[in-house]
Design an enzyme around this catalytic site. Structure first.
Site, PDB file in Angstrom:
ATOM      1  N   LYS A  64       0.827  -1.204   0.000  1.00 14.69           N
ATOM      2  CA  LYS A  64       0.000   0.000   0.000  1.00 14.69           C
ATOM      3  C   LYS A  64       0.872   1.269   0.000  1.00 14.69           C
ATOM      4  O   LYS A  64       0.636   2.179  -0.778  1.00 14.69           O
ATOM      5  CB  LYS A  64      -0.958  -0.005   1.211  1.00 14.69           C
ATOM      6  CG  LYS A  64      -1.939  -1.179   1.173  1.00 14.69           C
ATOM      7  CD  LYS A  64      -2.926  -1.165   2.318  1.00 14.69           C
ATOM      8  CE  LYS A  64      -2.297  -1.404   3.665  1.00 14.69           C
ATOM      9  NZ  LYS A  64      -1.671  -2.731   3.808  1.00 14.69           N
ATOM     10  N   THR A  65       1.876   1.309   0.876  1.00 20.06           N
ATOM     11  CA  THR A  65       2.771   2.473   0.918  1.00 20.06           C
ATOM     12  C   THR A  65       3.519   2.611  -0.408  1.00 20.06           C
ATOM     13  O   THR A  65       3.673   3.714  -0.945  1.00 20.06           O
ATOM     14  CB  THR A  65       3.787   2.316   2.071  1.00 20.06           C
ATOM     15  OG1 THR A  65       3.056   2.068   3.273  1.00 20.06           O
ATOM     16  CG2 THR A  65       4.644   3.552   2.227  1.00 20.06           C
ATOM     17  N   ASP A 109      -1.576   6.696   6.143  1.00 21.54           N
ATOM     18  CA  ASP A 109      -1.522   5.273   6.465  1.00 21.54           C
ATOM     19  C   ASP A 109      -2.418   5.028   7.677  1.00 21.54           C
ATOM     20  O   ASP A 109      -2.601   5.930   8.496  1.00 21.54           O
ATOM     21  CB  ASP A 109      -0.070   4.894   6.787  1.00 21.54           C
ATOM     22  CG  ASP A 109       0.187   3.406   6.633  1.00 21.54           C
ATOM     23  OD1 ASP A 109      -0.722   2.688   6.161  1.00 21.54           O
ATOM     24  OD2 ASP A 109       1.300   2.963   6.979  1.00 21.54           O
ATOM     25  N   THR A 158      -6.121  -1.543   6.699  1.00 21.61           N
ATOM     26  CA  THR A 158      -6.063  -2.999   6.592  1.00 21.61           C
ATOM     27  C   THR A 158      -7.427  -3.573   6.225  1.00 21.61           C
ATOM     28  O   THR A 158      -7.520  -4.666   5.688  1.00 21.61           O
ATOM     29  CB  THR A 158      -5.553  -3.637   7.901  1.00 21.61           C
ATOM     30  OG1 THR A 158      -6.215  -2.988   8.991  1.00 21.61           O
ATOM     31  CG2 THR A 158      -4.060  -3.444   8.051  1.00 21.61           C
ATOM     32  N   ARG A 217       6.589  -8.155   1.925  1.00 20.81           N
ATOM     33  CA  ARG A 217       7.434  -7.755   3.053  1.00 20.81           C
ATOM     34  C   ARG A 217       8.075  -8.979   3.717  1.00 20.81           C
ATOM     35  O   ARG A 217       9.253  -8.951   4.067  1.00 20.81           O
ATOM     36  CB  ARG A 217       6.638  -6.958   4.085  1.00 20.81           C
ATOM     37  CG  ARG A 217       7.454  -6.705   5.360  1.00 20.81           C
ATOM     38  CD  ARG A 217       6.769  -5.788   6.344  1.00 20.81           C
ATOM     39  NE  ARG A 217       6.793  -4.417   5.887  1.00 20.81           N
ATOM     40  CZ  ARG A 217       5.736  -3.620   5.852  1.00 20.81           C
ATOM     41  NH1 ARG A 217       4.551  -4.073   6.231  1.00 20.81           N
ATOM     42  NH2 ARG A 217       5.854  -2.397   5.433  1.00 20.81           N
TER      43      ARG A 217
HETATM   44  P1  ADP Z   1       2.094  -1.898   3.201  1.00 26.93           P
HETATM   45  O1  ADP Z   1       2.107  -0.404   3.122  1.00 26.93           O
HETATM   46  O2  ADP Z   1       0.920  -2.522   2.495  1.00 26.93           O
HETATM   47  O3  ADP Z   1       2.270  -2.443   4.589  1.00 26.93           O
HETATM   48  P2  ADP Z   1       4.648  -1.665   1.795  1.00 26.93           P
HETATM   49  O4  ADP Z   1       4.270  -0.897   0.593  1.00 26.93           O
HETATM   50  O5  ADP Z   1       5.348  -0.942   2.880  1.00 26.93           O
HETATM   51  O6  ADP Z   1       3.359  -2.450   2.375  1.00 26.93           O
HETATM   52  O7  ADP Z   1       5.536  -2.890   1.297  1.00 26.93           O
HETATM   53  C1  ADP Z   1       6.329  -3.647   2.178  1.00 26.93           C
HETATM   54  C2  ADP Z   1       7.586  -4.091   1.487  1.00 26.93           C
HETATM   55  O8  ADP Z   1       7.259  -4.978   0.439  1.00 26.93           O
HETATM   56  C3  ADP Z   1       8.396  -2.959   0.857  1.00 26.93           C
HETATM   57  O9  ADP Z   1       9.768  -3.222   1.031  1.00 26.93           O
HETATM   58  C4  ADP Z   1       8.063  -3.031  -0.611  1.00 26.93           C
HETATM   59  O10 ADP Z   1       9.166  -2.670  -1.377  1.00 26.93           O
HETATM   60  C5  ADP Z   1       7.730  -4.491  -0.813  1.00 26.93           C
HETATM   61  N1  ADP Z   1       6.686  -4.639  -1.822  1.00 26.93           N
HETATM   62  C6  ADP Z   1       5.353  -4.603  -1.613  1.00 26.93           C
HETATM   63  N2  ADP Z   1       4.681  -4.824  -2.751  1.00 26.93           N
HETATM   64  C7  ADP Z   1       5.611  -4.997  -3.700  1.00 26.93           C
HETATM   65  C8  ADP Z   1       5.550  -5.264  -5.096  1.00 26.93           C
HETATM   66  N3  ADP Z   1       4.391  -5.446  -5.748  1.00 26.93           N
HETATM   67  N4  ADP Z   1       6.715  -5.361  -5.748  1.00 26.93           N
HETATM   68  C9  ADP Z   1       7.890  -5.233  -5.122  1.00 26.93           C
HETATM   69  N5  ADP Z   1       8.016  -4.995  -3.811  1.00 26.93           N
HETATM   70  C10 ADP Z   1       6.891  -4.873  -3.105  1.00 26.93           C
END
Ligand code: ADP
Length: 334
Positions: A64-65, A109, A158, A217
């Site tokens: 998401k981030t 977030d 979430t 992650r």
């Molecule tokens: P969320 O905000 O949903 O908790 P993040 O965007 O922070 O998740 O992602 C967590 C980790 O996973 C980061 O290091 C990100 O680079 C990696 N990641 C998530 N989705 C992908 C994707 N589709 N391709 C490559 N890396 C991803």
């Protein structure tokens, strides 16, 4: 710290930032969200105006981030990053909103954890690009409307269901992120191994991908632990043997389940006859916070069909009994 916890840690933030894809085209997986979002962004670009506000929902660690930052990148706009828990008072939000520049992306977030007064201020800002700044106190207080330049809110949660309907309705587009297919995790890990200078082969990568609970992650974290193992106990080459040995050391089984997941299933089956049992009772039985059981263990157990959510609580499925090598009683729920 469980190695399969999908929530990121502060220490991880830096390495994660370095591994984030920057463009939609470099973001593997989530084909539906990618296509929908691509359309929304392209249309906005052609109109030369900010897109609708975007809500991203899905379990932690799915990107998401990353997508919020990609949205800003694709729009060639700056991004401001904050979170629901960081905004305690409406005044905190007013300060952020009034400093936004035209077209800026505001990433919120855990938007479901914002305080009620801040939430109400956000509705107005999202709809009318306006905040009412309250000057003074008590009966003499007056609201001075402050015009804001158009901007785009990207909210992450979430579960979209946690948002009050009036806030949810302010988002023109909601993208639902789901767990990744193993193939997508293979693509992500292959790219990241190269970025981190890890000498990994396809079998080693696949072993990690298939035990990462569909979560990038977790995949990235397991990659680093397997690299450690290969450097200390092996030749530095990350192969299937290194992956198996390291994942066994960190208690991650072939299905990606760890000690907590197995404890939850075991408690469900052996202590509560397969359930249904309430979340907090189950959490006490495994010595964890209900929130940890709900956000860390449960989503994957449910999605893989080991646990069933019923109106009366959590229950074990036939697959759970089977995985533990136990025979369910005749009246078991699953
Ligand atoms: P969320 O905000 O949903 O908790 P993040 O965007 O922070 O998740 O992602 C967590 C980790 O996973 C980061 O290091 C990100 O680079 C990696 N990641 C998530 N989705 C992908 C994707 N589709 N391709 C490559 N890396 C991803």
């Amino acid at each position: 710290g469980r190695v399969v916890d999908p929530r990121g840690t502060t220490e991880e933030a830096q390495v994660e930032a370095a591994l984030r894809p920057r463009r939609l085209a470099d973001f593997p997986g989530q084909p539906r969200v990618r296509e929908q979002l691509g359309l929304v962004l392209e249309a906005a670009r052609r109109r030369g105006a900010p897109p609708d506000h975007v809500l991203l929902s899905g379990p932690p660690g799915l990107g998401k981030t990353t997508l919020a930052m990609i949205i800003a990148g694709e729009l060639e706009q700056p991004i401001r990053i904050t979170s629901g828990p960081a905004i305690q008072h409406a005044g905190d939000l007013a300060a952020v909103l009034s400093s936004l520049v035209e077209g800026e992306v505001l990433f919120l977030d855990e938007i479901h954890r914002m305080s009620r007064p801040a939430e109400e201020m956000l509705y107005l800002a999202m709809e009318d690009f306006r905040v009412d700044v309250i000057v003074g106190k008590g009966p003499g207080a007056t609201a001075i409307p402050l015009e804001l330049p158009p901007f785009t809110v990207v909210g992450a949660t979430t579960r979209a269901g946690l948002l009050p309907a009036p806030l949810r309705d302010r988002f023109g587009f909601t993208g639902h992120l789901d767990f990744y297919a193993t193939e997508d995790l293979v693509a992500i890990l292959t790219r990241n191994a190269a970025l981190l200078g890890i000498d990994a082969d396809a079998h080693g990568i696949r072993q990690i991908a298939s035990r990462s609970r569909g979560t990038p992650r977790i995949a990235n974290r397991l990659l680093r632990r397997v690299r450690d193992w290969a450097q200390v106990h092996g030749s530095g080459h990350l192969d299937e043997g290194a992956a198996r040995a390291a994942l066994e050391l960190f208690d991650v089984d072939e299905l990606g389940l760890d000690r907590l997941d197995r404890a939850v299933l075991e408690a469900l089956c052996t202590r509560f006859g397969g359930g249904p049992v309430g979340l907090s009772t189950l959490a006490v039985a495994v010595g964890e916070e209900p929130d940890t059981v709900e956000t860390v263990a449960e989503p994957y157990l449910v999605r893989e069909g080991y646990m069933i959510r019923t109106p009366r609580g959590r229950a074990a499925s036939a697959a759970a009994w089977d995985h533990l090598g136990l025979t369910p009683p005749k009246d078991a729920v699953g």
